[in-house]
Write a protein that holds these residues in place. Sequence first.
Motif, mmCIF file in Angstrom:
data_model
loop_
_atom_site.group_PDB
_atom_site.id
_atom_site.type_symbol
_atom_site.label_atom_id
_atom_site.label_comp_id
_atom_site.label_asym_id
_atom_site.label_seq_id
_atom_site.Cartn_x
_atom_site.Cartn_y
_atom_site.Cartn_z
ATOM 1 N N PRO A 24 0.805 -1.233 0.000
ATOM 2 C CA PRO A 24 0.000 0.000 0.000
ATOM 3 C C PRO A 24 0.835 1.278 0.000
ATOM 4 O O PRO A 24 0.445 2.275 -0.605
ATOM 5 N N ASP A 25 2.008 1.267 0.647
ATOM 6 C CA ASP A 25 2.822 2.480 0.686
ATOM 7 C C ASP A 25 3.549 2.738 -0.630
ATOM 8 O O ASP A 25 4.069 3.827 -0.854
ATOM 9 N N LEU A 26 3.577 1.758 -1.545
ATOM 10 C CA LEU A 26 4.219 1.936 -2.845
ATOM 11 C C LEU A 26 3.245 2.336 -3.947
ATOM 12 O O LEU A 26 3.668 2.557 -5.086
ATOM 13 N N LEU A 27 1.983 2.439 -3.625
ATOM 14 C CA LEU A 27 0.977 2.767 -4.638
ATOM 15 C C LEU A 27 1.246 4.134 -5.249
ATOM 16 O O LEU A 27 1.252 4.295 -6.471
ATOM 17 N N GLN A 28 1.495 5.122 -4.420
ATOM 18 C CA GLN A 28 1.705 6.477 -4.916
ATOM 19 C C GLN A 28 2.932 6.562 -5.815
ATOM 20 O O GLN A 28 2.884 7.167 -6.884
ATOM 21 N N THR A 29 4.036 5.925 -5.419
ATOM 22 C CA THR A 29 5.261 5.989 -6.235
ATOM 23 C C THR A 29 5.086 5.266 -7.567
ATOM 24 O O THR A 29 5.570 5.730 -8.601
ATOM 25 N N ASN A 30 4.378 4.130 -7.558
ATOM 26 C CA ASN A 30 4.131 3.413 -8.809
ATOM 27 C C ASN A 30 3.254 4.239 -9.751
ATOM 28 O O ASN A 30 3.490 4.269 -10.959
ATOM 29 N N LEU A 31 2.255 4.913 -9.194
ATOM 30 C CA LEU A 31 1.385 5.732 -10.035
ATOM 31 C C LEU A 31 2.112 6.973 -10.543
ATOM 32 O O LEU A 31 1.868 7.420 -11.671
ATOM 33 N N GLN A 32 3.020 7.525 -9.732
ATOM 34 C CA GLN A 32 3.795 8.679 -10.193
ATOM 35 C C GLN A 32 4.706 8.288 -11.353
ATOM 36 O O GLN A 32 4.850 9.036 -12.315
ATOM 37 N N SER A 33 5.315 7.118 -11.275
ATOM 38 C CA SER A 33 6.167 6.674 -12.382
ATOM 39 C C SER A 33 5.334 6.389 -13.629
ATOM 40 O O SER A 33 5.774 6.673 -14.749
ATOM 41 N N ALA A 34 4.127 5.862 -13.453
ATOM 42 C CA ALA A 34 3.245 5.634 -14.604
ATOM 43 C C ALA A 34 2.811 6.963 -15.206
ATOM 44 O O ALA A 34 2.687 7.092 -16.425
ATOM 45 N N ARG A 35 2.600 7.976 -14.357
ATOM 46 C CA ARG A 35 2.213 9.307 -14.849
ATOM 47 C C ARG A 35 3.371 9.979 -15.578
ATOM 48 O O ARG A 35 3.155 10.730 -16.530
ATOM 49 N N GLN A 36 4.600 9.720 -15.159
ATOM 50 C CA GLN A 36 5.749 10.302 -15.853
ATOM 51 C C GLN A 36 5.895 9.707 -17.253
ATOM 52 O O GLN A 36 6.278 10.396 -18.186
ATOM 53 N N LYS A 37 5.557 8.428 -17.388
ATOM 54 C CA LYS A 37 5.607 7.795 -18.707
ATOM 55 C C LYS A 37 4.489 8.311 -19.612
ATOM 56 O O LYS A 37 4.685 8.503 -20.802
ATOM 57 N N ASP A 38 3.308 8.500 -19.037
ATOM 58 C CA ASP A 38 2.146 8.969 -19.794
ATOM 59 C C ASP A 38 1.392 9.994 -18.953
ATOM 60 O O ASP A 38 0.715 9.624 -17.997
ATOM 61 N N PRO A 39 1.485 11.291 -19.276
ATOM 62 C CA PRO A 39 0.807 12.313 -18.467
ATOM 63 C C PRO A 39 -0.715 12.197 -18.483
ATOM 64 O O PRO A 39 -1.391 12.689 -17.582
ATOM 65 N N ASP A 40 -1.284 11.568 -19.507
ATOM 66 C CA ASP A 40 -2.738 11.420 -19.594
ATOM 67 C C ASP A 40 -3.203 10.040 -19.143
ATOM 68 O O ASP A 40 -4.190 9.519 -19.648
ATOM 69 N N VAL A 41 -2.509 9.445 -18.203
ATOM 70 C CA VAL A 41 -2.863 8.106 -17.745
ATOM 71 C C VAL A 41 -4.229 8.144 -17.049
ATOM 72 O O VAL A 41 -4.570 9.089 -16.350
ATOM 73 N N ARG A 42 -5.014 7.110 -17.306
ATOM 74 C CA ARG A 42 -6.319 6.956 -16.673
ATOM 75 C C ARG A 42 -6.243 5.801 -15.689
ATOM 76 O O ARG A 42 -5.613 4.791 -15.965
ATOM 77 N N VAL A 43 -6.915 5.966 -14.549
ATOM 78 C CA VAL A 43 -6.894 4.939 -13.505
ATOM 79 C C VAL A 43 -8.327 4.521 -13.214
ATOM 80 O O VAL A 43 -9.219 5.359 -13.081
ATOM 81 N N GLN A 44 -8.518 3.215 -13.115
ATOM 82 C CA GLN A 44 -9.805 2.664 -12.682
ATOM 83 C C GLN A 44 -9.596 2.018 -11.325
ATOM 84 O O GLN A 44 -8.696 1.199 -11.160
ATOM 85 N N LEU A 45 -10.416 2.403 -10.369
ATOM 86 C CA LEU A 45 -10.325 1.867 -9.012
ATOM 87 C C LEU A 45 -11.496 0.935 -8.779
ATOM 88 O O LEU A 45 -12.653 1.305 -8.965
ATOM 89 N N GLN A 46 -11.182 -0.290 -8.371
ATOM 90 C CA GLN A 46 -12.239 -1.237 -8.025
ATOM 91 C C GLN A 46 -11.886 -1.892 -6.697
ATOM 92 O O GLN A 46 -10.736 -2.234 -6.463
ATOM 93 N N ALA A 47 -12.882 -1.995 -5.858
ATOM 94 C CA ALA A 47 -12.663 -2.562 -4.528
ATOM 95 C C ALA A 47 -13.741 -3.588 -4.241
ATOM 96 O O ALA A 47 -14.881 -3.459 -4.689
ATOM 97 N N ASP A 48 -13.359 -4.601 -3.489
ATOM 98 C CA ASP A 48 -14.308 -5.632 -3.078
ATOM 99 C C ASP A 48 -15.377 -5.016 -2.180
ATOM 100 O O ASP A 48 -15.137 -4.017 -1.498
#
Length: 133
Positions: free
Chosen positions: A80-104
């Motif tokens: 859980p503490d690595l979620l933000q860093t992984n998403l930041q790196s994905a955003r650096q690769k693609d500034p228009d990245v879209r995220v879908q959040l799904q939870a049980d």
Amino acid sequence: MAFSTQDTDEVLSEINVTPLVDVMLVLLVVFIVTAPLLTNSIPINLPKTEAVAPAEQKDPLVVSIDEQGKLFINKDEIQPDLLQTNLQSARQKDPDVRVQLQADDGVNYGEVARAMASIEKAGITKLAVITAK
């Protein structure tokens, strides 16, 4: 009791609305019948074209939270503490990245809120929360 036996020829000053209602109903029927006939269309032969493929859209990142509270990005489990860093790196690769959040359904709302906060802190503005019908 006193009864009056005088015959007075007073003029009735009330308007009789029955003929007015009859005329209005006839006009309404006339307008209802003639209104569809008033829409004239001009016959035009439009040119034929081939269908154009829609612009390609990249697949969104899917952040999932299972019943035990484990976090996944595209089926890869992360801490859980690595979620933000992984998403930041994905955003650096693609500034228009879209995220879908799904939870049980059984996941505590606090965990979902933490995931949403991490997504926001990563600078991602395109977020969709996926639910079941």
